[in-house]
Motif scaffolding. Sequence first.
Motif, PDB file in Angstrom:
ATOM      1  N   ALA A 197       0.839  -1.202   0.000  1.00 37.53           N
ATOM      2  CA  ALA A 197       0.000   0.000   0.000  1.00 37.53           C
ATOM      3  C   ALA A 197       0.875   1.254   0.000  1.00 37.53           C
ATOM      4  O   ALA A 197       0.583   2.215  -0.711  1.00 37.53           O
ATOM      5  N   MET A 198       1.926   1.265   0.775  1.00 40.89           N
ATOM      6  CA  MET A 198       2.821   2.423   0.823  1.00 40.89           C
ATOM      7  C   MET A 198       3.506   2.614  -0.533  1.00 40.89           C
ATOM      8  O   MET A 198       3.734   3.738  -0.961  1.00 40.89           O
ATOM      9  N   HIS A 199       3.823   1.518  -1.189  1.00 47.03           N
ATOM     10  CA  HIS A 199       4.442   1.607  -2.513  1.00 47.03           C
ATOM     11  C   HIS A 199       3.477   2.263  -3.494  1.00 47.03           C
ATOM     12  O   HIS A 199       3.881   3.100  -4.308  1.00 47.03           O
ATOM     13  N   LYS A 200       2.187   1.904  -3.416  1.00 45.02           N
ATOM     14  CA  LYS A 200       1.179   2.521  -4.280  1.00 45.02           C
ATOM     15  C   LYS A 200       1.087   4.017  -4.015  1.00 45.02           C
ATOM     16  O   LYS A 200       1.020   4.810  -4.946  1.00 45.02           O
ATOM     17  N   ILE A 201       1.083   4.394  -2.739  1.00 45.71           N
ATOM     18  CA  ILE A 201       0.976   5.805  -2.372  1.00 45.71           C
ATOM     19  C   ILE A 201       2.183   6.571  -2.900  1.00 45.71           C
ATOM     20  O   ILE A 201       2.054   7.663  -3.451  1.00 45.71           O
ATOM     21  N   THR A 202       3.359   5.998  -2.759  1.00 43.27           N
ATOM     22  CA  THR A 202       4.577   6.648  -3.224  1.00 43.27           C
ATOM     23  C   THR A 202       4.528   6.842  -4.737  1.00 43.27           C
ATOM     24  O   THR A 202       4.876   7.910  -5.249  1.00 43.27           O
ATOM     25  N   LYS A 203       4.057   5.829  -5.446  1.00 37.05           N
ATOM     26  CA  LYS A 203       3.966   5.937  -6.902  1.00 37.05           C
ATOM     27  C   LYS A 203       2.964   7.020  -7.307  1.00 37.05           C
ATOM     28  O   LYS A 203       3.220   7.806  -8.216  1.00 37.05           O
ATOM     29  N   TRP A 204       1.817   7.067  -6.627  1.00 32.47           N
ATOM     30  CA  TRP A 204       0.821   8.088  -6.936  1.00 32.47           C
ATOM     31  C   TRP A 204       1.351   9.483  -6.611  1.00 32.47           C
ATOM     32  O   TRP A 204       1.141  10.433  -7.371  1.00 32.47           O
ATOM     33  N   ALA A 205       2.035   9.622  -5.498  1.00 31.28           N
ATOM     34  CA  ALA A 205       2.580  10.928  -5.117  1.00 31.28           C
ATOM     35  C   ALA A 205       3.617  11.377  -6.141  1.00 31.28           C
ATOM     36  O   ALA A 205       3.645  12.552  -6.533  1.00 31.28           O
ATOM     37  N   LEU A 206       4.471  10.478  -6.588  1.00 32.73           N
ATOM     38  CA  LEU A 206       5.474  10.815  -7.589  1.00 32.73           C
ATOM     39  C   LEU A 206       4.810  11.217  -8.901  1.00 32.73           C
ATOM     40  O   LEU A 206       5.189  12.210  -9.531  1.00 32.73           O
ATOM     41  N   TRP A 207       3.789  10.466  -9.321  1.00 34.74           N
ATOM     42  CA  TRP A 207       3.074  10.788 -10.552  1.00 34.74           C
ATOM     43  C   TRP A 207       2.440  12.171 -10.458  1.00 34.74           C
ATOM     44  O   TRP A 207       2.518  12.969 -11.392  1.00 34.74           O
ATOM     45  N   LEU A 258      -1.453  18.505  -1.495  1.00 35.04           N
ATOM     46  CA  LEU A 258      -0.788  17.210  -1.551  1.00 35.04           C
ATOM     47  C   LEU A 258      -1.207  16.331  -0.374  1.00 35.04           C
ATOM     48  O   LEU A 258      -1.435  15.132  -0.533  1.00 35.04           O
ATOM     49  N   GLU A 259      -1.337  16.946   0.804  1.00 43.66           N
ATOM     50  CA  GLU A 259      -1.781  16.186   1.976  1.00 43.66           C
ATOM     51  C   GLU A 259      -3.214  15.694   1.791  1.00 43.66           C
ATOM     52  O   GLU A 259      -3.540  14.568   2.173  1.00 43.66           O
ATOM     53  N   SER A 260      -4.061  16.506   1.198  1.00 47.78           N
ATOM     54  CA  SER A 260      -5.436  16.090   0.922  1.00 47.78           C
ATOM     55  C   SER A 260      -5.451  14.951  -0.077  1.00 47.78           C
ATOM     56  O   SER A 260      -6.190  13.969   0.074  1.00 47.78           O
ATOM     57  N   TYR A 261      -4.626  15.084  -1.103  1.00 48.33           N
ATOM     58  CA  TYR A 261      -4.538  14.030  -2.104  1.00 48.33           C
ATOM     59  C   TYR A 261      -4.002  12.747  -1.476  1.00 48.33           C
ATOM     60  O   TYR A 261      -4.506  11.654  -1.732  1.00 48.33           O
ATOM     61  N   HIS A 262      -3.009  12.889  -0.630  1.00 44.90           N
ATOM     62  CA  HIS A 262      -2.427  11.746   0.074  1.00 44.90           C
ATOM     63  C   HIS A 262      -3.475  11.065   0.955  1.00 44.90           C
ATOM     64  O   HIS A 262      -3.577   9.835   0.993  1.00 44.90           O
ATOM     65  N   SER A 263      -4.288  11.862   1.634  1.00 44.56           N
ATOM     66  CA  SER A 263      -5.361  11.323   2.473  1.00 44.56           C
ATOM     67  C   SER A 263      -6.386  10.580   1.616  1.00 44.56           C
ATOM     68  O   SER A 263      -6.848   9.493   1.988  1.00 44.56           O
ATOM     69  N   ALA A 264      -6.720  11.144   0.461  1.00 43.62           N
ATOM     70  CA  ALA A 264      -7.656  10.479  -0.442  1.00 43.62           C
ATOM     71  C   ALA A 264      -7.079   9.151  -0.928  1.00 43.62           C
ATOM     72  O   ALA A 264      -7.793   8.155  -1.034  1.00 43.62           O
TER      73      ALA A 264
END
Length: 114
Positions: free
Chosen positions: A4-14, A31-37
């Motif tokens: 799950a953390m890997h997915k979040i990292t990939k989405w944040a990088l994208w 970014l924090e809102s997007y991260h929360s979503a």
Amino acid sequence: MIHAMHKITKWALWTQQHSPLLLQVTTTNPLESYHSACHKIIALDEKKHSDSEYVSFEFCTKNISAIGVDHVILHEIYKFPFPVQQMLVNEFNAVQGRIKKGKPTPGLISLNCN
């Protein structure tokens, strides 16, 4: 959790690479809102995956309880997945109902199952 953390990292990088708006903003609130979503989406995805595993397990292992069906017949019915067990018990009960009413069985030669 690592997955799950890997997915979040990939989405944040994208997001960082492809969103000019986020590159221009001086605060991290978007970014924090997007991260929360992303966390909420991943949690929902994991719940759906868990639910589907449970349904798959029950499909293969759950046995029907049927009153009035001989245990030998039930033992044979248990060899099928649960939804098929339900259909077979319903058909069994329908045939038994016809027999009790004195009607012939619909196209059956015998009550044996091979």
